[in-house]
Scaffold this motif. Structure first.
Motif, PDB file in Angstrom:
ATOM      1  N   ARG A   1       0.825  -1.217   0.000  1.00  0.00           N
ATOM      2  CA  ARG A   1       0.000   0.000   0.000  1.00  0.00           C
ATOM      3  C   ARG A   1       0.856   1.263   0.000  1.00  0.00           C
ATOM      4  O   ARG A   1       0.647   2.171  -0.803  1.00  0.00           O
ATOM      5  CB  ARG A   1      -0.884  -0.010   1.259  1.00  0.00           C
TER       6      ARG A   1
ATOM      7  N   ILE B   1      -8.311   2.078   2.604  1.00  0.00           N
ATOM      8  CA  ILE B   1      -9.212   3.102   2.063  1.00  0.00           C
ATOM      9  C   ILE B   1      -8.918   4.453   2.701  1.00  0.00           C
ATOM     10  O   ILE B   1      -8.809   5.464   2.002  1.00  0.00           O
ATOM     11  CB  ILE B   1     -10.689   2.703   2.315  1.00  0.00           C
TER      12      ILE B   1
ATOM     13  N   GLY C   1      -5.722   5.832   1.391  1.00  0.00           N
ATOM     14  CA  GLY C   1      -5.936   6.286   0.018  1.00  0.00           C
ATOM     15  C   GLY C   1      -6.643   7.638  -0.015  1.00  0.00           C
ATOM     16  O   GLY C   1      -6.258   8.541  -0.762  1.00  0.00           O
ATOM     17  N   LEU C   2      -7.670   7.793   0.842  1.00  0.00           N
ATOM     18  CA  LEU C   2      -8.384   9.074   0.919  1.00  0.00           C
ATOM     19  C   LEU C   2      -7.458  10.184   1.374  1.00  0.00           C
ATOM     20  O   LEU C   2      -7.525  11.311   0.866  1.00  0.00           O
ATOM     21  CB  LEU C   2      -9.559   8.957   1.900  1.00  0.00           C
TER      22      LEU C   2
ATOM     23  N   CYS D   1      -9.400   3.966  -4.047  1.00  0.00           N
ATOM     24  CA  CYS D   1      -9.248   3.644  -2.625  1.00  0.00           C
ATOM     25  C   CYS D   1      -9.713   2.219  -2.331  1.00  0.00           C
ATOM     26  O   CYS D   1      -9.088   1.493  -1.558  1.00  0.00           O
ATOM     27  CB  CYS D   1     -10.046   4.628  -1.765  1.00  0.00           C
TER      28      CYS D   1
END
Lengths: 205, 205, 205
Positions: free
Chosen positions: A48, A105, A108-109, A118
């Motif tokens: 990630r 998520i 990612g946001l 995301c």
């Protein structure tokens, strides 16, 4: 961002225990067990962070290393208790993907990626640690054995996350419900042996 | 750089179809098929971008995601037509490596890498998506089954690219011929079962 | 930092020879042999550089590419001599992990990582090239066949490195002794079939 660290550590602990259980099945020594626990725990987060372009979390913060060491020692000592929990590897693996999906998520946001990206980040990073763990233990990865419901559960949890964001809910409520959707989807699917219809019948080349 | 985007999308479509065909053979559900198509399509480009130090293309531009979704739906609906093309998995995989080899070289050149490094980037990224696809479908990767001619075709295409750059040709001509060299080398090699001589005879330890 | 380059090149040569030997066993052609030698040589360093956030070494310095090409040609020509060294694959693989462990630690230190993270970097990068080589040659990775002692030797060498740093020794002495600890630990463990006690007996689910 305080609570993100808490989710991350809980995910690390879940995957570390799943790594200890997988590697003990393979009769590894304490070093081997620790290495599998370590890779299972940080594999997803490493992928990630590299994809997003963040510094790799476990390399900058020794908390991860100490938590994995502590969890491994704990899981080795209390292994008799852990195995009384039937399907305990399944349990910890499932909690791990639930937590990592939501965490991916949120990371990612925080880097301003759109929702669909995301969800992809969350799904890939949730699945990657377990795949690496199973490959290193020379087993067919869980991801392939129960293909559909593993990653599909992550995607459903991710969709839930962005649906809930439309409502005036606190961050804590959103990530708790979304993570729970991942965990319950996978658990119920395995329990009732639910699968989506497959698409294949007229492919015979 | 407009046409690079076009090659990239064509490569994404080729590998997405190859991913759909591979995963339908494994009787996956629609989510599983999409995930394999996605990983096969973006795997090579992701490795390339991480190696070069570019931002990962599919994370910054939703076009990739939409193209893969659209291609997956199209390939699932028209699967009967696709399988009439005998060896269609071979076909789309081969077109994919041809396009990705050239694209990898051009991205390498845009980051000022020397020719030999660009060929390595092109070859690695062309091969990586297919390897990931096959591993996720639990098959022996095509790369290992027909080892020599798979990656060797990419290397020959790369050498062609830099030979053609010595002549006053347009970019479009150079990439078309180089990509075609990859595709024809692999196709002819498989059709006529051509292999380079192997080196092994006196190794018996 | 001059001597780091020397260790790196020695590690590249060791892993390139191990790659040539592995791929000749699989009866590959010269291109295939070169590709395996290349991936085995640069795999570990590539992972290390991506994790640390350095530019990938072999992409910026053609020395690596030329050394791997030269080593491959040399190893193919003199393969008869190499196989007279019984267990020569074991030998070059072991020297390779010794050199890469120390090199990974020194690169980690140069980026100001704490000791425990440096040891993790050294261990992961030492093991990664060999794992990739074995997967590409479709063999069960050495790392899994002799699990404990492979990575454990790297960890012991890493601990030795930081213990020696407490004494007024030159860098050259520290890395020589630490690398030798990796090589001797693994060699002795394999020779005398020493393993750490495994932890498994009461796991039966």
């Amino acid at each position: 961002m305080e609570y993100l660290m808490v989710i991350d550590i809980l995910g690390v602990i879940s995957f570390a225990i799943s790594g200890v259980l997988s590697s003990m099945k393979k009769k590894m020594d304490p070093f081997g067990i620790f290495i599998i626990a370590f890779v299972a725990s940080v594999g997803g987060g490493t992928l990630r962070d590299i994809l997003i372009g963040f510094p790799v979390a476990w390399m900058r913060d020794l908390t991860y290393m100490y938590v994995i060491m502590g969890t491994s020692v704990f899981a080795i000592i209390f292994r008799k208790k852990l195995v009384y929990l039937r399907k305990s590897l399944f349990l910890f693996d499932t909690v791990g993907i639930g937590l990592y999906t939501v965490l991916g998520i949120e990371k990612g946001l925080s880097a301003d990626f759109p929702p669909i990206i995301c969800i992809a980040i969350g799904t890939m990073t949730a699945c990657f640690g377990g795949v690496i763990r199973d490959i290193l233990c020379n087993e067919i990865p869980l991801l392939f054995r129960t293909k559909e419901i593993y990653a599909t559960a992550c995607i459903l949890g991710g969709i839930t996350y962005f649906l809930l964001m439309q409502f005036p809910l606190s961050d804590g409520v959103i990530f708790t419900i979304s993570g729970a959707v991942v965990i319950f989807t996978r658990s119920l699917a395995v329990y009732f042996d639910i699968r989506l219809p497959s698409v294949y019948f007229d492919v015979d080349n």
